[in-house]
Design a protein around this motif. Structure first.
Motif, PDB file in Angstrom:
ATOM      1  N   TYR A 123       0.845  -1.198   0.000  1.00 23.85           N
ATOM      2  CA  TYR A 123       0.000   0.000   0.000  1.00 23.85           C
ATOM      3  C   TYR A 123       0.881   1.249   0.000  1.00 23.85           C
ATOM      4  CZ  TYR A 123      -3.928  -2.966   1.429  1.00 23.85           C
ATOM      5  OH  TYR A 123      -4.899  -3.919   1.479  1.00 23.85           O
ATOM      6  N   THR A 137      -5.384  -9.046   5.418  1.00 23.30           N
ATOM      7  CA  THR A 137      -5.209  -8.691   4.001  1.00 23.30           C
ATOM      8  C   THR A 137      -5.144  -9.957   3.154  1.00 23.30           C
ATOM      9  OG1 THR A 137      -4.013  -6.702   4.630  1.00 23.30           O
ATOM     10  CG2 THR A 137      -3.711  -7.459   2.366  1.00 23.30           C
ATOM     11  N   HIS A 139      -8.557 -11.432   2.818  1.00 20.20           N
ATOM     12  CA  HIS A 139      -9.364 -10.646   1.875  1.00 20.20           C
ATOM     13  C   HIS A 139      -8.980 -10.942   0.428  1.00 20.20           C
ATOM     14  CE1 HIS A 139     -10.391  -7.602   5.242  1.00 20.20           C
ATOM     15  NE2 HIS A 139     -11.384  -8.435   5.055  1.00 20.20           N
ATOM     16  N   LEU A 147     -12.050 -10.369  -2.058  1.00 19.97           N
ATOM     17  CA  LEU A 147     -12.543  -9.038  -1.711  1.00 19.97           C
ATOM     18  C   LEU A 147     -11.495  -7.978  -2.053  1.00 19.97           C
ATOM     19  CD1 LEU A 147     -14.153  -9.858   1.739  1.00 19.97           C
ATOM     20  CD2 LEU A 147     -15.370  -8.943  -0.223  1.00 19.97           C
ATOM     21  N   ASP A 148     -10.273  -8.424  -2.261  1.00 16.72           N
ATOM     22  CA  ASP A 148      -9.176  -7.522  -2.577  1.00 16.72           C
ATOM     23  C   ASP A 148      -8.312  -8.209  -3.635  1.00 16.72           C
ATOM     24  OD1 ASP A 148      -7.558  -5.326  -2.436  1.00 16.72           O
ATOM     25  OD2 ASP A 148      -6.934  -5.605  -0.350  1.00 16.72           O
ATOM     26  N   ASP A 198     -14.898  -8.150 -11.626  1.00 17.28           N
ATOM     27  CA  ASP A 198     -15.489  -8.069 -10.287  1.00 17.28           C
ATOM     28  C   ASP A 198     -16.764  -8.919 -10.204  1.00 17.28           C
ATOM     29  OD1 ASP A 198     -15.428  -6.642  -7.623  1.00 17.28           O
ATOM     30  OD2 ASP A 198     -17.435  -6.142  -8.315  1.00 17.28           O
ATOM     31  N   THR A 246     -17.380 -11.969  -7.691  1.00 22.59           N
ATOM     32  CA  THR A 246     -18.492 -11.953  -6.726  1.00 22.59           C
ATOM     33  C   THR A 246     -19.261 -13.274  -6.792  1.00 22.59           C
ATOM     34  OG1 THR A 246     -18.682  -9.563  -6.947  1.00 22.59           O
ATOM     35  CG2 THR A 246     -20.558 -10.690  -5.990  1.00 22.59           C
ATOM     36  N   ARG A 292     -17.207 -15.869  -5.081  1.00 19.60           N
ATOM     37  CA  ARG A 292     -17.259 -15.631  -3.630  1.00 19.60           C
ATOM     38  C   ARG A 292     -18.579 -16.144  -3.049  1.00 19.60           C
ATOM     39  NH1 ARG A 292     -15.911 -10.526  -3.740  1.00 19.60           N
ATOM     40  NH2 ARG A 292     -17.929  -9.566  -3.437  1.00 19.60           N
ATOM     41  N   ARG A 319     -21.984  -7.431   0.381  1.00 18.47           N
ATOM     42  CA  ARG A 319     -21.002  -7.656  -0.690  1.00 18.47           C
ATOM     43  C   ARG A 319     -20.150  -8.887  -0.342  1.00 18.47           C
ATOM     44  NH1 ARG A 319     -19.936  -6.846  -4.922  1.00 18.47           N
ATOM     45  NH2 ARG A 319     -18.058  -5.592  -5.069  1.00 18.47           N
ATOM     46  N   THR A 320     -19.806  -9.031   0.942  1.00 18.16           N
ATOM     47  CA  THR A 320     -18.983 -10.177   1.363  1.00 18.16           C
ATOM     48  C   THR A 320     -19.719 -11.492   1.126  1.00 18.16           C
ATOM     49  OG1 THR A 320     -18.010  -8.789   3.066  1.00 18.16           O
ATOM     50  CG2 THR A 320     -17.703 -11.139   3.320  1.00 18.16           C
ATOM     51  N   GLY A 335     -21.796 -12.109  -1.130  1.00 17.01           N
ATOM     52  CA  GLY A 335     -22.010 -12.391  -2.545  1.00 17.01           C
ATOM     53  C   GLY A 335     -22.987 -11.503  -3.296  1.00 17.01           C
ATOM     54  N   ALA A 336     -23.429 -10.412  -2.681  1.00 14.97           N
ATOM     55  CA  ALA A 336     -24.304  -9.493  -3.423  1.00 14.97           C
ATOM     56  C   ALA A 336     -23.450  -8.703  -4.417  1.00 14.97           C
ATOM     57  CB  ALA A 336     -25.006  -8.547  -2.461  1.00 14.97           C
ATOM     58  N   THR A 337     -23.970  -8.501  -5.622  1.00 17.02           N
ATOM     59  CA  THR A 337     -23.202  -7.794  -6.648  1.00 17.02           C
ATOM     60  C   THR A 337     -23.360  -6.281  -6.484  1.00 17.02           C
ATOM     61  OG1 THR A 337     -25.090  -7.850  -8.128  1.00 17.02           O
ATOM     62  CG2 THR A 337     -23.504  -9.640  -8.341  1.00 17.02           C
ATOM     63  N   ARG A 338     -22.483  -5.538  -7.151  1.00 19.32           N
ATOM     64  CA  ARG A 338     -22.598  -4.071  -7.158  1.00 19.32           C
ATOM     65  C   ARG A 338     -23.948  -3.657  -7.743  1.00 19.32           C
ATOM     66  NH1 ARG A 338     -17.541  -1.740  -6.260  1.00 19.32           N
ATOM     67  NH2 ARG A 338     -15.752  -3.013  -6.837  1.00 19.32           N
ATOM     68  N   ASP A 363     -16.109  -0.084  -0.986  1.00 20.79           N
ATOM     69  CA  ASP A 363     -15.153  -1.180  -0.859  1.00 20.79           C
ATOM     70  C   ASP A 363     -15.372  -1.887   0.488  1.00 20.79           C
ATOM     71  OD1 ASP A 363     -13.042  -2.879  -0.724  1.00 20.79           O
ATOM     72  OD2 ASP A 363     -11.470  -1.362  -0.935  1.00 20.79           O
ATOM     73  N   PRO A 364     -15.861  -3.145   0.469  1.00 19.56           N
ATOM     74  CA  PRO A 364     -16.148  -3.825   1.737  1.00 19.56           C
ATOM     75  C   PRO A 364     -14.919  -3.979   2.635  1.00 19.56           C
ATOM     76  CG  PRO A 364     -16.402  -5.325  -0.143  1.00 19.56           C
ATOM     77  CD  PRO A 364     -16.213  -3.953  -0.701  1.00 19.56           C
ATOM     78  N   VAL A 365     -13.756  -4.134   2.026  1.00 20.00           N
ATOM     79  CA  VAL A 365     -12.524  -4.298   2.824  1.00 20.00           C
ATOM     80  C   VAL A 365     -12.265  -3.048   3.652  1.00 20.00           C
ATOM     81  CG1 VAL A 365     -10.018  -4.583   2.682  1.00 20.00           C
ATOM     82  CG2 VAL A 365     -11.508  -5.933   1.206  1.00 20.00           C
ATOM     83  N   ARG A 422     -12.528  -3.102   7.739  1.00 15.98           N
ATOM     84  CA  ARG A 422     -11.223  -2.926   8.391  1.00 15.98           C
ATOM     85  C   ARG A 422     -11.354  -2.091   9.661  1.00 15.98           C
ATOM     86  NH1 ARG A 422      -7.159  -1.120   4.245  1.00 15.98           N
ATOM     87  NH2 ARG A 422      -7.010  -3.337   3.832  1.00 15.98           N
TER      88      ARG A 422
END
Lengths: 220, 122
Positions: free
Chosen positions: A16, A52, A55, A60-61, A80, A84, A87, B14-15, B17-20, B114-116, B120
């Protein structure tokens, strides 16, 4: 445990840019693999990059470089939307804090990922009830998270992670917020369910006693 | 405001599995429903106010003990109010369109969250 590798990470790196212009390197050529039904402990000090890594492995990252192969697909370069979908179908997350939706009951929290995945409410409810029974939470089905104890909240979070029959569970200090006795109960239940369903799991923990009870330890 | 309040819930969805795109839909739908409810509640209140303007004036005069809109100053024996249904309809349509448009940016922000980053700091 079978020899079928479900998650294979090779040379993952992540850094980062900081406000002072310096680059903070979190992951440096990290590699690991998880086999079907294998439970792996991820042990390392705070700030070492465990979250990290989870994720990145949980899509997610994204890492800056390396290869991440899940069920035979290199997932780092996928869009993405596809990530998803992977995931949703193949991953289950358990965090240190339960992260349940407060407006929904225990069973609704477990039904939600299934409904997002296109299952009918009836199918989702049956599966949710089954998981809550396995985790000895069938007496708290209609309670909202605020009405549950810490251990119960975490058991519901584990059930939610298992709702869509994932191939791998990624857990970040799943018992870190619980007292030692409750942590032991929750951990044993999670191990039983994960082993019973032959799911792979990568569990970050500071607790070496818990780590030793898993199949393998990765030191960070 | 709703997007900010619900940032954690968005990250959780989102985590799991829901899409944008589904986040976008949820927030457009929520904003749209609030807009529809607000528009029709406002329209009903406005119409009710206009239809009863004289009664409201008298009630206010009785309550405050003062003469509002004195006839010798305003040359009116009663407050005039005429409801033009064409204008009412066009205002309702405009309000609905504006409230729907107003949902787009917050919904887009919810979808881009951003879910991360959110989880965090939880």
């Amino acid at each position: 445990m079978s020899n079928n590798i479900i998650l294979n990470a090779q040379n993952l790196s992540k850094s980062y840019a900081q406000a002072d212009g310096e680059t903070l390197r979190i992951l440096n050529d990290f590699s690991c693999e998880i086999k079907e039904g294998e439970i792996v402990a991820l042990v390392g000090p705070s700030g070492s990059g465990k979250s990290t890594l989870l994720h990145i492995l949980g899509l997610l990252d994204r890492s800056d470089s390396g290869v991440l192969d899940i069920d035979g697909r290199d997932v780092l370069k996928l869009s993405d939307r596809v990530r998803t979908t992977i995931r949703r179908n193949d991953m289950g997350f358990v965090y240190q804090f339960h992260h349940l939706l407060p407006e929904f009951s225990a069973i609704e929290n477990i039904m939600l990922p299934q409904i997002i995945n296109g299952k009918t409410r009836d199918v989702a409810r049956t599966r949710a009830l089954d998981l809550l029974t396995q985790l000895k939470m069938d007496h708290r089905v209609d309670n909202r998270p605020a009405k549950l104890s810490g251990g119960e909240q975490q058991r519901v979070a584990i059930a939610r992670a298992l709702a869509n029959d994932p191939t791998v569970i990624l857990a970040d200090e799943p018992t870190g917020n619980l007292d030692p006795e409750t942590a032991d109960i929750v951990f044993n239940m999670m191990m039983d369910v994960v082993r019973g369903q032959k799911i792979g799991a990568l569990i970050a923990t500071h607790n070496m006693d818990l780590a030793k009870r898993m199949d393998r330890i990765i030191e960070f | 405001m709703l997007v900010k309040d619900k940032a954690k819930d968005i990250a959780i969805l989102r985590t799991i599995g829901a899409t944008r795109k589904s986040m976008l839909k949820i927030f457009i739908l929520t904003g749209g429903m609030i807009g529809i409810a607000g528009t029709f509640a406002g329209a009903l209140l406005g119409i009710g106010f206009a239809m009863n303007i004289e009664t409201i004036r008298r009630a206010l005069e009785a309550m405050t003990g003062t003469e509002l809109f004195a006839a010798e100053i305003y040359f009116l024996t009663q407050l005039p109010a005429e409801i033009n249904w064409m204008e009412v309809t066009s205002v309702i349509i405009m309000a609905l369109v504006i409230s729907l448009l107003a949902t787009l940016y917050p919904a887009w922000r919810a979808a881009r969250l951003d879910p991360v980053e959110v989880l965090r700091y939880e």
